[in-house]
Design an enzyme around this catalytic site. Structure first.
Site, PDB file in Angstrom:
ATOM      1  N   ASP A   1       8.215   6.405   7.245  1.00 23.90           N
ATOM      2  CA  ASP A   1       7.772   7.629   7.068  1.00 23.90           C
ATOM      3  C   ASP A   1       7.189   8.091   8.216  1.00 23.90           C
ATOM      4  O   ASP A   1       7.043   7.236   9.263  1.00 23.90           O
ATOM      5  CB  ASP A   1       6.627   7.841   5.891  1.00 23.90           C
TER       6      ASP A   1
ATOM      7  N   ASP B   1       4.885  11.422   9.129  1.00 20.44           N
ATOM      8  CA  ASP B   1       3.586  12.006   9.298  1.00 20.44           C
ATOM      9  C   ASP B   1       2.582  11.278   8.439  1.00 20.44           C
ATOM     10  O   ASP B   1       2.789  10.813   7.428  1.00 20.44           O
ATOM     11  CB  ASP B   1       3.517  13.358   8.584  1.00 20.44           C
TER      12      ASP B   1
END
Length: 191
Positions: free
Chosen positions: A12, A14
């Site tokens: 991922d 953020d």
């Protein structure tokens, strides 16, 4: 799908690689790497892993930033990793909002489906590192091996793991950098 010998790792963005913000990360100046994350990606890359990013970017649908801004953020990330001797193989993102009904917004598996197609491989057994339940749930739906980091929303997510029978045994690390030895020692492709 063919077994290409690829050692894929899905991250991922953020909260795992860069600082997260409830107000969204909207431009290249706001995109700030978390301590050790760039080094972690470079280390994985240098040791033969293909590092791919899968990220929800609903700020596009919300018109908080545009595609040029997003590409500039990703170019900054890639440049920092390259300066450490590594590379980011690809960035896959969902540009949709939460109510758009798409198949690519995590926790749905569309981004992982796209990664499988692009790299002609399967994601079963592939480590997927996230800081939120939706990251981990997207991975579980494709047979990935979820890994939680405590950065970003990770500490809150950690408190919710025991309520999810499929995620209760998820390995948890303080940061992406702290997860690297585990990833290197544990995961290869299973299909």
């Amino acid at each position: 799908m063919t077994d290409t010998g690829l050692k894929l790792v899905i991250l991922d963005r953020d909260g795992v690689i860069n600082e997260d913000s409830d107000a969204f990360v909207k431009n290249v100046d706001e995109w700030q790497p978390l301590p050790g994350s760039i080094e972690a990606i470079a280390e994985l890359s240098r040791t033969g892993h293909t590092v791919v990013i899968a990220t929800n970017q609903s700020g596009l649908a919300r018109e908080l930033f545009d595609l040029d801004d997003l590409e500039a953020m990703h170019a900054k990330m890639a440049g920092l990793v390259e300066a450490q001797g590594g590379s980011v193989a690809a960035v896959f993102y969902c540009p949709h909002g939460p109510d758009d009904g798409c198949n690519c917004r995590k926790p749905k598996s569309g981004l992982i489906d796209a990664i499988e197609a692009e790299f002609d491989t399967c994601a079963e057994g592939v480590p997927l590192v996230g800081d939120s339940l939706r990251d981990l749930e997207a991975g579980i739906s494709k047979g990935c091996a979820p890994i939680l980091v405590r950065t970003g929303k990770g500490r809150t997510t950690e408190s919710q793991l025991s309520a999810h029978s499929l995620l209760s045994d998820t390995p948890v690390f303080d940061s992406l950098l702290a997860a690297v030895p585990h990833i290197k020692a544990t995961y290869g492709q299973s299909c």
